[in-house]
Design a protein around this motif. Structure first.
Motif, PDB file in Angstrom:
ATOM      1  N   LEU A 111      -8.705  24.987  33.840  1.00 21.11           N
ATOM      2  CA  LEU A 111      -7.314  25.400  34.061  1.00 21.11           C
ATOM      3  C   LEU A 111      -6.365  24.524  33.241  1.00 21.11           C
ATOM      4  CD1 LEU A 111      -5.189  27.080  35.662  1.00 21.11           C
ATOM      5  CD2 LEU A 111      -5.265  25.290  37.410  1.00 21.11           C
ATOM      6  N   PHE A 112      -6.601  23.217  33.257  1.00 18.14           N
ATOM      7  CA  PHE A 112      -5.752  22.303  32.476  1.00 18.14           C
ATOM      8  C   PHE A 112      -5.795  22.679  30.992  1.00 18.14           C
ATOM      9  CE2 PHE A 112      -5.747  18.240  35.349  1.00 18.14           C
ATOM     10  CZ  PHE A 112      -5.325  19.008  36.417  1.00 18.14           C
ATOM     11  N   ASP A 113      -6.986  23.067  30.540  1.00 17.26           N
ATOM     12  CA  ASP A 113      -7.150  23.423  29.135  1.00 17.26           C
ATOM     13  C   ASP A 113      -6.325  24.673  28.802  1.00 17.26           C
ATOM     14  OD1 ASP A 113      -8.371  22.387  26.854  1.00 17.26           O
ATOM     15  OD2 ASP A 113      -9.937  23.906  26.893  1.00 17.26           O
ATOM     16  N   ALA A 114      -6.355  25.638  29.699  1.00 16.27           N
ATOM     17  CA  ALA A 114      -5.549  26.850  29.495  1.00 16.27           C
ATOM     18  C   ALA A 114      -4.060  26.499  29.525  1.00 16.27           C
ATOM     19  CB  ALA A 114      -5.880  27.883  30.575  1.00 16.27           C
ATOM     20  N   MET A 115      -3.688  25.567  30.388  1.00 17.55           N
ATOM     21  CA  MET A 115      -2.297  25.126  30.440  1.00 17.55           C
ATOM     22  C   MET A 115      -1.908  24.431  29.137  1.00 17.55           C
ATOM     23  SD  MET A 115      -2.384  23.809  34.435  1.00 17.55           S
ATOM     24  CE  MET A 115      -1.212  22.514  34.132  1.00 17.55           C
ATOM     25  N   GLY A 116      -2.830  23.671  28.588  1.00 22.47           N
ATOM     26  CA  GLY A 116      -2.567  22.996  27.318  1.00 22.47           C
ATOM     27  C   GLY A 116      -2.307  23.991  26.202  1.00 22.47           C
ATOM     28  N   GLU A 117      -3.103  25.046  26.196  1.00 28.29           N
ATOM     29  CA  GLU A 117      -2.932  26.100  25.202  1.00 28.29           C
ATOM     30  C   GLU A 117      -1.547  26.747  25.343  1.00 28.29           C
ATOM     31  OE1 GLU A 117      -5.660  29.973  24.062  1.00 28.29           O
ATOM     32  OE2 GLU A 117      -6.545  28.361  25.241  1.00 28.29           O
ATOM     33  N   GLU A 118      -1.163  26.983  26.585  1.00 32.18           N
ATOM     34  CA  GLU A 118       0.127  27.622  26.848  1.00 32.18           C
ATOM     35  C   GLU A 118       1.293  26.702  26.457  1.00 32.18           C
ATOM     36  OE1 GLU A 118       0.852  30.523  27.373  1.00 32.18           O
ATOM     37  OE2 GLU A 118       2.798  30.645  28.383  1.00 32.18           O
ATOM     38  N   PHE A 119       1.185  25.427  26.785  1.00 35.24           N
ATOM     39  CA  PHE A 119       2.245  24.492  26.387  1.00 35.24           C
ATOM     40  C   PHE A 119       2.350  24.427  24.862  1.00 35.24           C
ATOM     41  CE2 PHE A 119       1.882  22.173  30.651  1.00 35.24           C
ATOM     42  CZ  PHE A 119       3.140  22.563  31.073  1.00 35.24           C
ATOM     43  N   LYS A 120       1.203  24.459  24.199  1.00 33.34           N
ATOM     44  CA  LYS A 120       1.219  24.404  22.736  1.00 33.34           C
ATOM     45  C   LYS A 120       1.930  25.638  22.179  1.00 33.34           C
ATOM     46  CE  LYS A 120       0.438  23.173  18.560  1.00 33.34           C
ATOM     47  NZ  LYS A 120       1.268  22.122  17.955  1.00 33.34           N
ATOM     48  N   ARG A 121       1.700  26.783  22.815  1.00 32.73           N
ATOM     49  CA  ARG A 121       2.372  28.006  22.386  1.00 32.73           C
ATOM     50  C   ARG A 121       3.881  27.877  22.613  1.00 32.73           C
ATOM     51  NH1 ARG A 121       4.246  32.713  24.188  1.00 32.73           N
ATOM     52  NH2 ARG A 121       4.017  32.149  26.379  1.00 32.73           N
ATOM     53  N   LEU A 122       4.248  27.360  23.781  1.00 32.33           N
ATOM     54  CA  LEU A 122       5.663  27.270  24.140  1.00 32.33           C
ATOM     55  C   LEU A 122       6.414  26.243  23.294  1.00 32.33           C
ATOM     56  CD1 LEU A 122       5.207  27.432  28.026  1.00 32.33           C
ATOM     57  CD2 LEU A 122       6.347  29.162  26.620  1.00 32.33           C
ATOM     58  N   PHE A 123       5.728  25.166  22.918  1.00 29.83           N
ATOM     59  CA  PHE A 123       6.389  24.106  22.145  1.00 29.83           C
ATOM     60  C   PHE A 123       5.851  24.052  20.713  1.00 29.83           C
ATOM     61  CE2 PHE A 123       6.902  22.549  26.565  1.00 29.83           C
ATOM     62  CZ  PHE A 123       8.270  22.324  26.578  1.00 29.83           C
ATOM     63  N   ALA A 124       5.448  25.225  20.199  1.00 27.70           N
ATOM     64  CA  ALA A 124       4.798  25.270  18.880  1.00 27.70           C
ATOM     65  C   ALA A 124       5.690  24.695  17.786  1.00 27.70           C
ATOM     66  CB  ALA A 124       4.405  26.705  18.543  1.00 27.70           C
ATOM     67  N   ILE A 171      -1.492  12.156  34.654  1.00 25.29           N
ATOM     68  CA  ILE A 171      -2.334  11.693  33.543  1.00 25.29           C
ATOM     69  C   ILE A 171      -3.380  12.724  33.119  1.00 25.29           C
ATOM     70  CG2 ILE A 171      -3.968   9.923  32.795  1.00 25.29           C
ATOM     71  CD1 ILE A 171      -2.583   7.960  34.695  1.00 25.29           C
ATOM     72  N   GLY A 172      -4.039  13.318  34.086  1.00 20.42           N
ATOM     73  CA  GLY A 172      -5.109  14.258  33.756  1.00 20.42           C
ATOM     74  C   GLY A 172      -4.597  15.445  32.959  1.00 20.42           C
ATOM     75  N   ILE A 173      -3.535  16.058  33.440  1.00 20.70           N
ATOM     76  CA  ILE A 173      -2.960  17.196  32.725  1.00 20.70           C
ATOM     77  C   ILE A 173      -2.506  16.761  31.339  1.00 20.70           C
ATOM     78  CG2 ILE A 173      -1.080  18.885  32.733  1.00 20.70           C
ATOM     79  CD1 ILE A 173      -1.115  18.705  35.806  1.00 20.70           C
ATOM     80  N   ALA A 174      -1.806  15.636  31.277  1.00 17.05           N
ATOM     81  CA  ALA A 174      -1.277  15.162  29.993  1.00 17.05           C
ATOM     82  C   ALA A 174      -2.393  14.982  28.970  1.00 17.05           C
ATOM     83  CB  ALA A 174      -0.516  13.855  30.196  1.00 17.05           C
ATOM     84  N   CYS A 175      -3.516  14.423  29.403  1.00 14.00           N
ATOM     85  CA  CYS A 175      -4.611  14.156  28.461  1.00 14.00           C
ATOM     86  C   CYS A 175      -5.244  15.446  27.947  1.00 14.00           C
ATOM     87  CB  CYS A 175      -5.672  13.275  29.120  1.00 14.00           C
ATOM     88  SG  CYS A 175      -5.162  11.557  29.261  1.00 14.00           S
ATOM     89  N   VAL A 176      -5.428  16.407  28.841  1.00  7.75           N
ATOM     90  CA  VAL A 176      -6.039  17.662  28.399  1.00  7.75           C
ATOM     91  C   VAL A 176      -5.053  18.446  27.531  1.00  7.75           C
ATOM     92  CG1 VAL A 176      -7.101  19.811  29.172  1.00  7.75           C
ATOM     93  CG2 VAL A 176      -7.564  17.692  30.406  1.00  7.75           C
ATOM     94  N   VAL A 177      -3.778  18.401  27.888  1.00 10.51           N
ATOM     95  CA  VAL A 177      -2.742  19.058  27.083  1.00 10.51           C
ATOM     96  C   VAL A 177      -2.649  18.410  25.697  1.00 10.51           C
ATOM     97  CG1 VAL A 177      -0.242  19.405  26.873  1.00 10.51           C
ATOM     98  CG2 VAL A 177      -1.384  19.856  29.062  1.00 10.51           C
ATOM     99  N   ALA A 178      -2.766  17.092  25.655  1.00 10.06           N
ATOM    100  CA  ALA A 178      -2.585  16.352  24.401  1.00 10.06           C
ATOM    101  C   ALA A 178      -3.584  16.775  23.330  1.00 10.06           C
ATOM    102  CB  ALA A 178      -2.698  14.849  24.658  1.00 10.06           C
ATOM    103  N   ARG A 179      -4.773  17.187  23.750  1.00 12.77           N
ATOM    104  CA  ARG A 179      -5.761  17.668  22.780  1.00 12.77           C
ATOM    105  C   ARG A 179      -5.191  18.810  21.950  1.00 12.77           C
ATOM    106  NH1 ARG A 179      -9.574  20.491  24.100  1.00 12.77           N
ATOM    107  NH2 ARG A 179     -10.679  20.334  22.139  1.00 12.77           N
ATOM    108  N   HIS A 180      -4.371  19.644  22.574  1.00 11.79           N
ATOM    109  CA  HIS A 180      -3.825  20.805  21.870  1.00 11.79           C
ATOM    110  C   HIS A 180      -2.707  20.417  20.914  1.00 11.79           C
ATOM    111  CE1 HIS A 180      -6.060  23.864  24.216  1.00 11.79           C
ATOM    112  NE2 HIS A 180      -6.069  22.911  25.121  1.00 11.79           N
ATOM    113  N   PHE A 181      -2.148  19.241  21.098  1.00  8.81           N
ATOM    114  CA  PHE A 181      -1.075  18.783  20.216  1.00  8.81           C
ATOM    115  C   PHE A 181      -1.578  17.756  19.197  1.00  8.81           C
ATOM    116  CE2 PHE A 181       1.237  20.630  23.704  1.00  8.81           C
ATOM    117  CZ  PHE A 181       2.412  21.112  23.149  1.00  8.81           C
ATOM    118  N   GLY A 182      -2.769  17.219  19.443  1.00  4.40           N
ATOM    119  CA  GLY A 182      -3.305  16.209  18.531  1.00  4.40           C
ATOM    120  C   GLY A 182      -2.504  14.920  18.518  1.00  4.40           C
ATOM    121  N   VAL A 183      -1.959  14.551  19.665  1.00 10.28           N
ATOM    122  CA  VAL A 183      -1.153  13.323  19.752  1.00 10.28           C
ATOM    123  C   VAL A 183      -1.654  12.467  20.914  1.00 10.28           C
ATOM    124  CG1 VAL A 183       0.887  14.479  18.808  1.00 10.28           C
ATOM    125  CG2 VAL A 183       0.577  14.355  21.302  1.00 10.28           C
ATOM    126  N   PRO A 184      -1.324  11.168  20.899  1.00 15.47           N
ATOM    127  CA  PRO A 184      -1.725  10.304  22.013  1.00 15.47           C
ATOM    128  C   PRO A 184      -0.863  10.534  23.255  1.00 15.47           C
ATOM    129  CG  PRO A 184      -0.905   9.002  20.132  1.00 15.47           C
ATOM    130  CD  PRO A 184      -0.619  10.431  19.842  1.00 15.47           C
TER     131      PRO A 184
END
Lengths: 263, 263
Positions: A34-47, A62-75
Motif C-alpha cells: 500500500l505504501f508503495d502505491a501511495m508513493g507512486e501516487e505522490f510521485k504523480r501528484l508532485f511530478a 518514517i515508514g511511509i516517507a521511506c517507501v515514498v522516497a524511492r519514487h522520488f530518488g531522494v533521501p
C-alpha cells in the motif's frame, strides 16, 4: 486515492472519542505494498516539483516517507523528538506540545541535513490539526529551504489543519480525506473530487464538525509559520478559538492521536 | 556488505566516547538507495526463511525495515515505546531501560499483529549490547511466534550483543561488523569473512574491547529470552558483569546510543 479509501473503510476503526484507528496497515503494522502505491501516487501528484529531500517526523511518518522516497530518488530526513537531550547549535528546533502524552517535546533536525538549496516534500501519515506539520514547516523555514509540498496519507477533513494549510498557500495533497465518521455505525465518508483545486471558504474550519475532546483542539494559528507564496491572513476561526502560546514557536497541539493512542 | 562498509568508512564519524555516528545515511538522514541494496542483501541471506512479518522498533529501525520488507513481500510491525500510555491486555509488552534517556519505557506490540503462525525477521539499524533486540525477541516469544532471524545494518562487534545472540542460537546477519574504532585517527576496522558460520568461543565477549562508558554496559543476560534451538548456558561473561535486574523482563540497557545521542 481509491485504494487507500477502500482500505480505510475495510480496516479502519472509528473509536468513540472521534479517533480513527488505522493501525493494522498505516502506523503500527505497515502494509508496504500500500505504501508503495501511495508513493507512486505522490510521485504523480508532485511530478513537477523539484524535490531534493523528503522530511517527516518520527515515528509513524518514517515508514511511509521511506517507501515514498524511492519514487522520488531522494533521501529522507526525519525530525526527532528530542526529549531530554541537550540541544546544541547544530540543530534546527521547534517545540510541540503533545496532549496525548501530556508533555512538551523539542523537535529537531541536524542543520547539516537541511539547507537553503533544499526543496522539501513533507510526508506524514496523518493530518488533523496540523500542529506537527507546522513544526516541520518551521524547521524547513529555519533552514532557508523551500517547502515544495505536503503529502499526507489520511487527512481528517473535519479538523482544521488541512484547511489552514491550504489557505496559507501550501500545496497539500492528502490521499484520503475523511469528511465525517460515525462511531456508532462505523461509517466513514470521504471528501470527493480534486483536493488542491477545491475552493476553501475562509473560516470553513469553524463551521465543520470539530468532533469532541482531543479532536476539537487546534494549533496556535497566530504563531504559525508564514505562507510560502503570499502572506495570508491568519485563519480567524482557528486563532480565535485558541489562546496564543508565545512559548511555542509553531504548534501547541499534537494531531497524532491516532498513531499514539494505544487504548 | 562492502557497499555499507565503504559508506561507514566514508561518512561514519567515530566519537570520542566510543560512539559511531552514522546519522548522515542510516538513522537521521536516510539513504534509501542504500537501504534498498541492504534489503536485497537480506533477502539473499534469508532466502530460505519462511518470513511472514518483519519486526522492528521505533524510531530508527522503521525506515530500514520498510525498505527491506519490499524485498520479502511482507508487512512490517514496529514495537512502540509506550511511555505513559496505559497498557491493556491487547498488547505484548516488555520493559527496556534507556541509559541515554535516563528512563525506563515499556515496549509494546498489539497482540493482533503477532501470533503463533508468524515467522518473524527482526530488523534494526544497530546492534551493540543487544538489549533492544532481546526485548523484540521476548515480544515474539510472548506471541508464540518464531524468530526466523535477525538482520542488522551495523553491529559493534566489540560489544557483547552479537556474540551473545549467536551463542544462544539465533541466526544473526549483520551487514557490517565494526571490530574496532579509533576516535583519534577516525579509523574503523571491520570483521572479515562469513559471520554466521564463524565459531564464537564461549566467553568471547569478555575478552573483547568493551570500550568505555556507555559502550561497556551489557544486558541482563540472566533474564534474556530462551534460545530458539537448544537452551544454551547463560553467557557467563555477560551475566557476571551485570547485576540481575528482576524488574526488567529482558533488558536493562539500551544499545541505541548512536541513533539517539544528539550531542
Amino acid at each position: 486515492m481509491e485504494l487507500l479509501e477502500e482500505r480505510i473503510r475495510r480496516d479502519g476503526v472509528v473509536k468513540s472519542e472521534g479517533v480513527l484507528k488505522v493501525d493494522s496497515f498505516l502506523n503500527h503494522q505497515l502494509d508496504i505494498d500500500l505504501f508503495d502505491a501511495m508513493g507512486e501516487e505522490f510521485k504523480r501528484l508532485f511530478a513537477d516539483a523539484p524535490v531534493t529531500k523528503i522530511l517527516t517526523i518520527e515515528a509513524s511518518g518514517i515508514g511511509i516517507a521511506c517507501v515514498v522516497a524511492r519514487h522520488f530518488g531522494v533521501p529522507v530526513v526525519f525530525a526527532k523528538k528530542a526529549q531530554s537531550i541537550n540541544l546544541d547549535g547544530e540543530m534546527y528546533s521547534t517545540r510541540i506540545q503533545s496532549f496525548t502524552h501530556g508533555r512538551v517535546y523539542d523537535v529537531i533536525v541536524a542543520k547539516k541535513f537541511l539547507g537553503p538549496d533544499d526543496h522539501v516534500l513533507i510526508i506524514d501519515d496523518f493530518l488533523a490539526n496540523g500542529c506537527a506539520l507546522n513544526g516541520l514547516i518551521e524547521l524547513v523555514n529555519e533552514a532557508g529551504a523551500t517547502v515544495e509540498g505536503i503529502g499526507i496519507a489520511v487527512e481528517k477533513g473535519f479538523q482544521p489543519g488541512g484547511a489552514d494549510l491550504r489557505e496559507r498557500g501550501y500545496r497539500l495533497e492528502s490521499l484520503a480525506i475523511v469528511e465525517s465518521m460515525d462511531p456508532d455505525t462505523g461509517e466513514i465518508a470521504f471528501r470527493q473530487g480534486s483536493v488542491t483545486k477545491r475552493e476553501v471558504p475562509a473560516g470553513r474550519a469553524a463551521s465543520g464538525d470539530l468532533g469532541d475532546g482531543a479532536a476539537g483542539r487546534a494549533c496556535d494559528g497566530a504563531a504559525a509559520p508564514a505562507a510560502p507564496t503570499a502572506p495570508a491572513a491568519p485563519p480567524a476561526a482557528v486563532a480565535s478559538s485558541t489562546p496564543a502560546s508565545p512559548g511555542f514557536a509553531a504548534s501547541a497541539c499534537d494531531p497524532r492521536e491516532e498513531s499514539e493512542a494505544h487504548s
